[in-house]
Design a protein around this motif. Structure first.
Motif, short mmCIF file in Angstrom:
data_model
loop_
_atom_site.label_atom_id
_atom_site.label_comp_id
_atom_site.label_asym_id
_atom_site.label_seq_id
_atom_site.Cartn_x
_atom_site.Cartn_y
_atom_site.Cartn_z
N PHE A 1 4.93 4.50 -0.42
CA PHE A 1 6.01 3.53 -0.61
C PHE A 1 5.65 2.20 0.03
N TRP A 2 5.19 2.22 1.28
CA TRP A 2 4.88 0.98 1.97
C TRP A 2 3.65 0.30 1.37
N TYR A 3 2.73 1.08 0.83
CA TYR A 3 1.57 0.49 0.14
C TYR A 3 2.04 -0.23 -1.12
N ALA A 4 2.97 0.38 -1.84
CA ALA A 4 3.52 -0.26 -3.05
C ALA A 4 4.26 -1.54 -2.68
N MET A 5 5.02 -1.51 -1.58
CA MET A 5 5.74 -2.71 -1.15
C MET A 5 4.76 -3.82 -0.76
N SER B 1 1.11 10.44 2.64
CA SER B 1 2.51 10.85 2.57
C SER B 1 3.27 9.94 1.61
N ALA B 2 4.46 10.36 1.23
CA ALA B 2 5.29 9.57 0.32
C ALA B 2 5.69 8.25 0.97
#
Length: 58
Positions: A35-39, A30-31
């Motif tokens: 996002f949390w993976y990028a963070m 999911s988006a």
């Protein structure tokens, strides 16, 4: 008693009772997960830079 236990073990351990292996199907990310993976990646890189600067001072 030992004979009965041995026979039951052999009978119950036969492959006919084993179910076939079904590979898990990967789910789409999911988006929010992206996002949390990028963070987490950014935080990891920032932590590595901080450790590098701390070690370089000594």
């Amino acid at each position: 008693m030992r004979i009965i236990t041995s026979i039951m073990t052999v009978i119950l351990a036969t492959p006919t009772f084993a179910s076939t292996y079904e590979r898990p199907i990967p789910q789409a990310q999911s988006a929010t997960a992206e996002f949390w993976y990028a963070m987490a990646c950014i935080a990891l890189v920032a932590a590595m830079i901080a450790v590098q600067q701390l070690v370089a001072r000594r």
